[in-house]
Write a protein that holds these residues in place. Structure first.
Motif, PDB file in Angstrom:
ATOM      1  N   UNK A  48     -56.899  -7.346   4.262  1.00  0.00           N
ATOM      2  CA  UNK A  48     -57.127  -8.573   5.001  1.00  0.00           C
ATOM      3  C   UNK A  48     -58.229  -9.395   4.333  1.00  0.00           C
ATOM      4  N   UNK A  49     -58.318 -10.678   4.657  1.00  0.00           N
ATOM      5  CA  UNK A  49     -59.433 -11.476   4.149  1.00  0.00           C
ATOM      6  C   UNK A  49     -60.775 -10.820   4.509  1.00  0.00           C
ATOM      7  N   UNK A  50     -61.628 -10.702   3.544  1.00  0.00           N
ATOM      8  CA  UNK A  50     -62.884 -10.009   3.765  1.00  0.00           C
ATOM      9  C   UNK A  50     -62.890  -8.606   3.217  1.00  0.00           C
ATOM     10  N   UNK A  51     -61.705  -8.145   2.766  1.00  0.00           N
ATOM     11  CA  UNK A  51     -61.637  -6.836   2.132  1.00  0.00           C
ATOM     12  C   UNK A  51     -61.294  -5.687   3.050  1.00  0.00           C
ATOM     13  N   UNK A  52     -61.092  -5.929   4.344  1.00  0.00           N
ATOM     14  CA  UNK A  52     -60.752  -4.867   5.276  1.00  0.00           C
ATOM     15  C   UNK A  52     -59.313  -4.419   5.067  1.00  0.00           C
ATOM     16  N   UNK A  53     -59.098  -3.117   5.042  1.00  0.00           N
ATOM     17  CA  UNK A  53     -57.757  -2.574   4.906  1.00  0.00           C
ATOM     18  C   UNK A  53     -57.152  -2.316   6.277  1.00  0.00           C
ATOM     19  N   UNK A  54     -55.966  -2.856   6.514  1.00  0.00           N
ATOM     20  CA  UNK A  54     -55.266  -2.664   7.791  1.00  0.00           C
ATOM     21  C   UNK A  54     -54.063  -1.767   7.550  1.00  0.00           C
ATOM     22  N   UNK A  55     -54.034  -0.612   8.207  1.00  0.00           N
ATOM     23  CA  UNK A  55     -52.988   0.378   7.973  1.00  0.00           C
ATOM     24  C   UNK A  55     -51.778   0.153   8.870  1.00  0.00           C
TER      25      UNK A  55
END
Length: 246
Positions: A48-55
């Motif tokens: 996601x924007x900001x570098x967060x990984x969404x599983x």
């Protein structure tokens, strides 16, 4: 003054022969088996924007198509005939699980090096098999029931509300049952990942349904015209165990 429902065939009426029912059933069972065989056990992610990984579960990319076909079946052919297809899919899942268990359990021929990989891909535990079958059964019947009921309540109007509304219920129930039953407490599936996948599955499946609504409209309209019938489940026995007619 309340306008009467448009003329429609009762749920027990049908033309001499369904022209496309068998083909729709075949498409439903094919997608159901492949999505469970190939994608159910693999978690993937997007950044996601900001570098967060969404599983999310990889099978979510294709499994929702089975629900769209389920919507088509119920809307065009009625709940009773959709019920027959759901049970057919359930039986196919059961046979697939049995076949996978037998094939994996057979001793490998000397010199064959693929047994370990084969077991990893096809050797699902009893938990995954049971969770998949229970979740499918509950979710599909909930989806079909909600759509059939809403068709009567809306007098056949606002198809989008039925397809999306039934998906919210059916896919939500499917995700809520499958992932906790299959993976709770399993290594690599911490609780925060598990519930993130459940929520993302639900959101993505519903979004898929909404995105493909124009396509669903086209398919349903085409089939209704070709089959020459409009079915309302006004006198249908909605028990999953009732004997299907047609």
């Amino acid at each position: 003054m309340v306008n009467p429902a448009p003329p429609a065939a009762p749920s027990t009426a049908e033309p001499p022969r369904w022209r496309y029912y068998d083909l729709v059933m075949a498409a439903f069972v094919t997608i159901l088996l492949l999505s469970n065989l190939i994608g159910a056990a693999k978690p993937s992610f997007i950044t996601l924007p900001g570098g967060t990984e969404w599983s999310f579960g990889a099978g979510v990319l294709f499994f929702p198509v089975s629900y769209i076909i389920g919507d088509v079946l119920t809307e065009v052919y009625g709940y009773a005939r959709a019920r027959r297809v759901i049970w057919t899919g359930f039986a196919a899942l059961a046979f697939m699980a049995f076949m996978a268990w037998v094939v994996v359990a057979l001793p490998a021929a000397a010199g064959w090096t693929g047994q370990e990989a084969y077991e990893q891909v096809f050797g699902n535990t009893w938990r995954i098999v049971a969770a998949s079958m229970i979740a499918f059964w509950a979710g599909e019947f909930a989806n079909s029931y909600v759509l059939a009921r809403m068709k009567v309540w809306t007098r056949g109007k606002a198809l989008w509300s039925r397809t999306i509304g039934s998906t919210v219920v059916g896919q939500g129930l499917d995700s809520l049952i499958f992932y906790p039953l299959a993976f709770y407490g399993v290594a690599g599936w911490p609780p925060e990942l598990l519930w993130q996948v459940v929520l993302s599955q639900w959101a993505i499946k519903t979004a898929w349904e909404a995105l493909l609504t124009p396509f669903t409209y086209l398919v349903i309209g085409w089939l209704k015209k070709r089959e020459g019938v409009e079915i309302y489940d006004t006198d249908t026995d909605f028990s999953p165990f009732a004997r299907s007619r047609g």
